[in-house]
Enzyme design. Structure first.
Site, PDB file in Angstrom:
ATOM      1  N   ASN A 290     -72.331 -33.956 -19.530  1.00  0.00           N
ATOM      2  CA  ASN A 290     -71.780 -33.551 -20.828  1.00  0.00           C
ATOM      3  C   ASN A 290     -70.604 -32.615 -20.595  1.00  0.00           C
ATOM      4  OD1 ASN A 290     -71.901 -33.309 -23.852  1.00  0.00           O
ATOM      5  ND2 ASN A 290     -72.094 -31.163 -23.298  1.00  0.00           N
TER       6      ASN A 290
ATOM      7  N   TYR B 236     -66.986 -24.455 -25.505  1.00  0.00           N
ATOM      8  CA  TYR B 236     -67.766 -23.356 -26.062  1.00  0.00           C
ATOM      9  C   TYR B 236     -67.103 -22.034 -25.715  1.00  0.00           C
ATOM     10  CZ  TYR B 236     -71.049 -27.230 -25.332  1.00  0.00           C
ATOM     11  OH  TYR B 236     -71.632 -28.463 -25.298  1.00  0.00           O
ATOM     12  N   ARG B 237     -67.275 -21.044 -26.579  1.00  0.00           N
ATOM     13  CA  ARG B 237     -66.739 -19.725 -26.249  1.00  0.00           C
ATOM     14  C   ARG B 237     -67.589 -19.091 -25.148  1.00  0.00           C
ATOM     15  NH1 ARG B 237     -69.200 -17.281 -31.744  1.00  0.00           N
ATOM     16  NH2 ARG B 237     -70.743 -15.840 -30.878  1.00  0.00           N
TER      17      ARG B 237
ATOM     18  N   TRP C  76     -74.015 -21.529 -26.618  1.00  0.00           N
ATOM     19  CA  TRP C  76     -74.362 -22.926 -26.835  1.00  0.00           C
ATOM     20  C   TRP C  76     -75.094 -23.042 -28.161  1.00  0.00           C
ATOM     21  CZ3 TRP C  76     -76.615 -23.965 -21.299  1.00  0.00           C
ATOM     22  CH2 TRP C  76     -75.551 -24.193 -20.427  1.00  0.00           C
TER      23      TRP C  76
ATOM     24  N   GLU D  95     -67.511 -38.152 -22.063  1.00  0.00           N
ATOM     25  CA  GLU D  95     -66.215 -37.641 -22.510  1.00  0.00           C
ATOM     26  C   GLU D  95     -65.085 -38.086 -21.602  1.00  0.00           C
ATOM     27  OE1 GLU D  95     -69.255 -35.114 -24.484  1.00  0.00           O
ATOM     28  OE2 GLU D  95     -68.959 -35.799 -22.411  1.00  0.00           O
TER      29      GLU D  95
ATOM     30  N   ASP E 218     -65.100 -15.828 -35.557  1.00  0.00           N
ATOM     31  CA  ASP E 218     -65.058 -17.280 -35.361  1.00  0.00           C
ATOM     32  C   ASP E 218     -64.204 -17.973 -36.409  1.00  0.00           C
ATOM     33  OD1 ASP E 218     -65.848 -19.874 -34.260  1.00  0.00           O
ATOM     34  OD2 ASP E 218     -67.559 -18.784 -33.447  1.00  0.00           O
TER      35      ASP E 218
END
Length: 485
Positions: free
Chosen positions: A173, A177-178, A191, A237, A286
């Site tokens: 995968n 993500y931050r 996550w 991906e 965010d």
């Protein structure tokens, strides 16, 4: 495809942007704490260029910002004149028609030829491993991570492409993500509950195993986009990135963990997450426009850092729109529309409006043919992969341009009897949604702004909407200069 596409790596794309007048170099020292984010936001809101801060006052490398900030730049990144072209390519590939005659066979083989470029290609040596830091030499301070907002919990790395694999199946995968920097060699992994990496970590913990992780910064723009795309869990991906590029993505084995990363990445972090370990992560400003609270999240222990000799670090600002991440979201809307239309054939077009910050609102148009078709579409949206997080679904007729918010508002305000045309439901919401009374689930609203049918219980005759006579429009068009207006 654009001239020179696919790009060899991120600097290759930056050269293309510079020639197109889409890159501005900032040569004076600038602070990655707040100053860079304030500059970037002003440029994003003005529709300005990508920014390369050459002398950040923290870290050892320049910072690239606002790469995907406009539709034009996103299209250049993906090698097309407009992102709609990629949606058209996907639509052709997923046609379920059998080939007819020689022409049909040739077309079918042409589609197969596109797919030959898709699988990633393994290489033994890579530019991303020209410089290697390990053990005590690992120092995340080499990266010019940002503090974007005053209330943020510290330094964050906002555009790291995170690689994991399922501990049992080995399925890879790639996610975006931050990452909060806790120390010189540890990162907090934000996550969210609906993400595939979260599932990989849960399996590893159930097995009592630590989870290998690799994070890549500054990748080929097609790879970076693929990391943000809402692909189903069984779609690699890197297969999708190869499809976008029209050429295979080169991958290299990591030095210390059993994972592969893009060979032309600028920086790679390698490490492990220990089972059961959590640390406070946040607050963080965010894309919702609000700070997300402190929560416990897994910790990545970085044991190795590899870089190119002169790396470029990439990051992004998140806040209420307009921001760069909306450029990524709008590209996703156009690219995945053909697949959404396969899942929900009723849909003619769709729009995720900018103020809706992705999950808050979806506008869809339908060619209405039977009673309560709009309500059927609402429920189908709430059952379709990550569209299930949508809070508000507005359904309009096919003659309404879903991208014209004035026209959509006119239909939603005037075509709706709120006693009969509203669906209230409950279901999952975005992890970051602060408005829901309970985290992870909340209320959903569907608005049927289509014309109403007698078979739906509408007992009157639906009126005709006023439009000007075409002949008159043509006459005025031809004589416009005569009016002196």
């Amino acid at each position: 495809m654009a001239h020179g596409y696919p790009y060899k790596d991120l600097p290759d794309f930056l050269r293309r942007l510079e020639k197109a007048g889409e890159l501005k170099r900032v040569r004076v020292p600038v602070d990655p704490t707040l100053e860079i984010s304030e500059i970037t936001q002003r440029v994003v809101r003005a529709g300005g260029p990508a920014l390369l801060f050459e002398r950040p006052t923290r870290g050892d490398m320049p910072i690239l910002m606002n790469l995907f900030g406009t539709r034009r730049r996103t299209s250049l990144a993906l090698g097309v004149r407009d992102v709609d072209e990629i949606g058209a390519r996907i639509a052709e590939l997923v046609k379920l028609e059998l080939p007819v005659g020689f022409g049909g066979l040739r077309e079918a083989f042409g589609k197969l030829a596109q797919l030959k470029a898709v699988p990633p290609k393994h290489v033994k040596a890579a530019p991303c491993q020209e410089v290697v830091y390990s053990g005590d030499d690992v120092d995340l301070g080499r990266l010019p991570g940002l503090q974007v907002w005053p209330g943020d919990g510290g330094i964050y790395h906002n555009f790291g492409l995170t690689h994991t694999k399922h501990p049992e199946t080995g399925k890879r995968n790639l996610g975006l993500y931050r990452l909060q920097q806790h120390s010189r060699n540890t990162l907090g992994m934000h996550w969210q509950i609906h993400k595939d990496s979260t599932a990989h970590h849960a399996v590893a913990e159930r097995l009592g195993q630590r989870l290998p992780v690799a994070v890549a910064f500054g990748c080929d723009p097609a790879v970076s986009y693929a990391a943000s795309a809402p692909l189903p869990g069984d779609i690699d991906e890197y297969l999708f990135a190869g499809f976008l590029r029209g050429e295979r993505v080169e991958m290299v084995d990591c030095r210390t963990v059993p994972l592969q990363v893009p060979a032309n990445a600028q920086v790679v972090l390698e490490g492990w997450i220990e089972p059961g370990e959590r640390a406070p992560e946040g607050p963080f400003g965010d894309h919702t426009g609000f700070y997300t609270p402190v929560e416990p999240f897994p910790v990545l222990h970085v044991e190795c850092m590899t870089t190119q000799r002169n790396p470029v670090y990439q990051s992004i600002v998140t806040s209420k729109p307009p921001q760069e991440d909306f450029g990524l979201g709008k590209a996703t809307e156009r690219i995945f529309l053909p697949l959404i239309k396969i899942l929900i054939p009723d849909i003619v077009d769709m729009n995720m409006p900018e103020p809706g910050v992705f999950h808050n609102c979806l506008i869809v148009s339908i060619d209405k043919r039977y009673p309560k078709q709009a309500q059927k579409v609402m429920h189908a949206v709430w059952g379709a992969h990550l569209l299930s997080l949508t809070k508000l679904v507005v359904v309009v007729d096919a003659d309404c341009d879903v991208h014209d918010l004035r026209e959509v508002s006119f239909r939603a305000f005037g075509n709706v009897d709120y006693l009969h045309d509203i669906v209230v439901s409950e279901g999952p919401v975005d992890h970051l949604d602060h408005s829901s009374y309970h985290q992870f689930f909340g209320g959903k609203l569907g608005v049927d702004a289509t014309r109403k049918l007698p078979s739906e219980g509408y007992t009157r005759e639906w009126p005709e909407m006023m439009t000007m006579d075409p002949a008159t429009v043509s006459t005025v068009d031809k004589r416009w200069s005569e009016y002196g207006l």
